[in-house]
Design a protein around this motif. Structure first.
Motif, PDB file in Angstrom:
ATOM      1  N   ALA A  14      22.904  -8.453  10.528  1.00  0.00           N
ATOM      2  CA  ALA A  14      22.914  -8.841   9.122  1.00  0.00           C
ATOM      3  C   ALA A  14      21.657  -9.601   8.740  1.00  0.00           C
ATOM      4  O   ALA A  14      21.198  -9.523   7.595  1.00  0.00           O
ATOM      5  CB  ALA A  14      24.157  -9.683   8.821  1.00  0.00           C
ATOM      6  N   VAL A  15      21.083 -10.330   9.673  1.00  0.00           N
ATOM      7  CA  VAL A  15      19.881 -11.120   9.390  1.00  0.00           C
ATOM      8  C   VAL A  15      18.722 -10.218   8.974  1.00  0.00           C
ATOM      9  O   VAL A  15      17.895 -10.591   8.143  1.00  0.00           O
ATOM     10  CB  VAL A  15      19.499 -11.953  10.628  1.00  0.00           C
ATOM     11  N   LEU A  16      18.657  -9.011   9.524  1.00  0.00           N
ATOM     12  CA  LEU A  16      17.558  -8.108   9.226  1.00  0.00           C
ATOM     13  C   LEU A  16      17.561  -7.650   7.767  1.00  0.00           C
ATOM     14  O   LEU A  16      16.535  -7.175   7.267  1.00  0.00           O
ATOM     15  CB  LEU A  16      17.614  -6.883  10.150  1.00  0.00           C
ATOM     16  N   PHE A  17      18.699  -7.801   7.087  1.00  0.00           N
ATOM     17  CA  PHE A  17      18.804  -7.335   5.711  1.00  0.00           C
ATOM     18  C   PHE A  17      18.656  -8.461   4.686  1.00  0.00           C
ATOM     19  O   PHE A  17      18.817  -8.237   3.493  1.00  0.00           O
ATOM     20  CB  PHE A  17      20.153  -6.623   5.501  1.00  0.00           C
ATOM     21  N   LEU A  18      18.363  -9.663   5.150  1.00  0.00           N
ATOM     22  CA  LEU A  18      18.145 -10.759   4.211  1.00  0.00           C
ATOM     23  C   LEU A  18      16.874 -10.512   3.408  1.00  0.00           C
ATOM     24  O   LEU A  18      15.893  -9.987   3.930  1.00  0.00           O
ATOM     25  CB  LEU A  18      18.014 -12.087   4.970  1.00  0.00           C
ATOM     26  N   PRO A  19      16.862 -10.882   2.126  1.00  0.00           N
ATOM     27  CA  PRO A  19      15.638 -10.734   1.327  1.00  0.00           C
ATOM     28  C   PRO A  19      14.515 -11.589   1.907  1.00  0.00           C
ATOM     29  O   PRO A  19      14.756 -12.608   2.550  1.00  0.00           O
ATOM     30  CB  PRO A  19      16.068 -11.250  -0.061  1.00  0.00           C
ATOM     31  N   SER A  20      13.285 -11.175   1.634  1.00  0.00           N
ATOM     32  CA  SER A  20      12.131 -11.890   2.181  1.00  0.00           C
ATOM     33  C   SER A  20      12.015 -13.301   1.624  1.00  0.00           C
ATOM     34  O   SER A  20      11.385 -14.161   2.245  1.00  0.00           O
ATOM     35  CB  SER A  20      10.849 -11.112   1.871  1.00  0.00           C
ATOM     36  N   ALA A  21      12.618 -13.566   0.455  1.00  0.00           N
ATOM     37  CA  ALA A  21      12.593 -14.921  -0.101  1.00  0.00           C
ATOM     38  C   ALA A  21      13.442 -15.875   0.727  1.00  0.00           C
ATOM     39  O   ALA A  21      13.244 -17.090   0.674  1.00  0.00           O
ATOM     40  CB  ALA A  21      13.092 -14.910  -1.549  1.00  0.00           C
ATOM     41  N   VAL A  22      14.385 -15.339   1.466  1.00  0.00           N
ATOM     42  CA  VAL A  22      15.265 -16.161   2.287  1.00  0.00           C
ATOM     43  C   VAL A  22      14.731 -16.287   3.700  1.00  0.00           C
ATOM     44  O   VAL A  22      14.726 -17.372   4.289  1.00  0.00           O
ATOM     45  CB  VAL A  22      16.697 -15.561   2.306  1.00  0.00           C
ATOM     46  N   MET A  23      14.266 -15.163   4.268  1.00  0.00           N
ATOM     47  CA  MET A  23      13.749 -15.181   5.628  1.00  0.00           C
ATOM     48  C   MET A  23      12.691 -14.095   5.768  1.00  0.00           C
ATOM     49  O   MET A  23      12.930 -12.945   5.390  1.00  0.00           O
ATOM     50  CB  MET A  23      14.885 -14.964   6.629  1.00  0.00           C
ATOM     51  N   THR A  24      11.551 -14.454   6.294  1.00  0.00           N
ATOM     52  CA  THR A  24      10.480 -13.483   6.472  1.00  0.00           C
ATOM     53  C   THR A  24      10.814 -12.509   7.595  1.00  0.00           C
ATOM     54  O   THR A  24      11.716 -12.755   8.406  1.00  0.00           O
ATOM     55  CB  THR A  24       9.152 -14.191   6.791  1.00  0.00           C
ATOM     56  N   VAL A  25      10.071 -11.406   7.632  1.00  0.00           N
ATOM     57  CA  VAL A  25      10.296 -10.403   8.672  1.00  0.00           C
ATOM     58  C   VAL A  25      10.076 -11.007  10.051  1.00  0.00           C
ATOM     59  O   VAL A  25      10.829 -10.734  10.996  1.00  0.00           O
ATOM     60  CB  VAL A  25       9.363  -9.191   8.453  1.00  0.00           C
ATOM     61  N   ARG A  26       9.060 -11.840  10.181  1.00  0.00           N
ATOM     62  CA  ARG A  26       8.784 -12.470  11.470  1.00  0.00           C
ATOM     63  C   ARG A  26       9.948 -13.347  11.906  1.00  0.00           C
ATOM     64  O   ARG A  26      10.347 -13.320  13.073  1.00  0.00           O
ATOM     65  CB  ARG A  26       7.508 -13.307  11.369  1.00  0.00           C
ATOM     66  N   ARG A  27      10.492 -14.132  10.970  1.00  0.00           N
ATOM     67  CA  ARG A  27      11.632 -15.001  11.306  1.00  0.00           C
ATOM     68  C   ARG A  27      12.857 -14.173  11.677  1.00  0.00           C
ATOM     69  O   ARG A  27      13.632 -14.556  12.559  1.00  0.00           O
ATOM     70  CB  ARG A  27      11.959 -15.907  10.113  1.00  0.00           C
ATOM     71  N   LYS A  28      13.045 -13.055  11.012  1.00  0.00           N
ATOM     72  CA  LYS A  28      14.178 -12.186  11.324  1.00  0.00           C
ATOM     73  C   LYS A  28      14.081 -11.679  12.762  1.00  0.00           C
ATOM     74  O   LYS A  28      15.056 -11.728  13.526  1.00  0.00           O
ATOM     75  CB  LYS A  28      14.221 -10.999  10.355  1.00  0.00           C
ATOM     76  N   LEU A  29      12.895 -11.187  13.130  1.00  0.00           N
ATOM     77  CA  LEU A  29      12.708 -10.663  14.477  1.00  0.00           C
ATOM     78  C   LEU A  29      12.844 -11.768  15.517  1.00  0.00           C
ATOM     79  O   LEU A  29      13.413 -11.551  16.595  1.00  0.00           O
ATOM     80  CB  LEU A  29      11.341  -9.990  14.578  1.00  0.00           C
ATOM     81  N   GLU A  30      12.330 -12.959  15.194  1.00  0.00           N
ATOM     82  CA  GLU A  30      12.468 -14.082  16.108  1.00  0.00           C
ATOM     83  C   GLU A  30      13.933 -14.449  16.301  1.00  0.00           C
ATOM     84  O   GLU A  30      14.383 -14.695  17.433  1.00  0.00           O
ATOM     85  CB  GLU A  30      11.690 -15.291  15.587  1.00  0.00           C
TER      86      GLU A  30
END
Length: 201
Positions: A14-30
């Motif tokens: 579910a984290v991978l589908f958060l908007p970029s305003a909430v979490m960046t792609v780098r943070r999602k992968l981390e």
């Protein structure tokens, strides 16, 4: 939840589908990477040391049977999932509680969708706005299928089962950790003002 039972690890998706305003792609992968490492570090040793001792059947033989007959195995998983939804052999209070929770969830989702209805809506725009509703249903289905397969491999002799026989050993409590995932259906991604996508709720 992923560290307690590996089938619940799908919720991290579910984290991978958060908007970029909430979490960046780098943070999602981390986040997903750290969750995967923690899950492996905590779950795999337990599985090696104690997993086979709790099984009622030969797991390795079941795995070979499942890999040899993948279509039949998938059919048994789906059949067991449908059987789980019939609430067979469950107490009346359990069925009533599940029905009330389901109706409340459906009413909340219907209200959320109605509040963000803008008239002419395409399927793509609707799915984009209510992506977490779709995601929640997909995650719930994947997690249910995962623990059904887990029970099937550890508590049932696949080789001796008939084609339409459901897996034994599945308990309703296995679905309890999945219930919070359905709250994703109440999250709406609103980008009507042309700004960076952000959560409306």
């Amino acid at each position: 939840m992923a560290c307690e039972k590996l089938p619940y690890a799908f919720v991290a998706v579910a984290v991978l589908f958060l908007p970029s305003a909430v979490m960046t792609v780098r943070r999602k992968l981390e986040f997903v990477g750290i969750a995967a490492v923690l899950t492996g570090a905590l779950y795999l040793p337990w599985s090696v040391l104690f997993g086979s001792s709790l099984a009622q059947v030969d797991v390795s033989h079941n795995v070979s049977v499942a890999l040899s007959h993948p279509i039949l195995t998938i059919g048994k998983i789906v059949h067991s999932m449908l059987f789980l939804g019939t609430f067979a052999y469950l107490p009346t209070w359990y069925v009533a509680m599940a029905a009330v929770l389901g109706l409340v969830w459906l009413a909340a989702v219907a209200y959320t969708v109605k509040q963000h209805w803008t008239g002419q809506v395409t399927l793509a725009s609707w799915a984009g706005r209510h992506r977490f509703l779709v995601l929640g249903l997909v995650i719930a289905a994947a997690e249910i299928a995962a623990f059904v397969l887990f029970v099937g491999l550890t508590w049932n002799d696949l080789a001796s089962m008939s084609r339409f026989e459901v897996f034994e050993g599945i308990q309703g409590r296995y679905a309890l950790p999945i219930l919070p995932v359905f709250l994703l259906g109440l999250v709406v991604v609103d980008n009507r003002n042309g700004r960076q996508p952000a959560l409306a709720h």
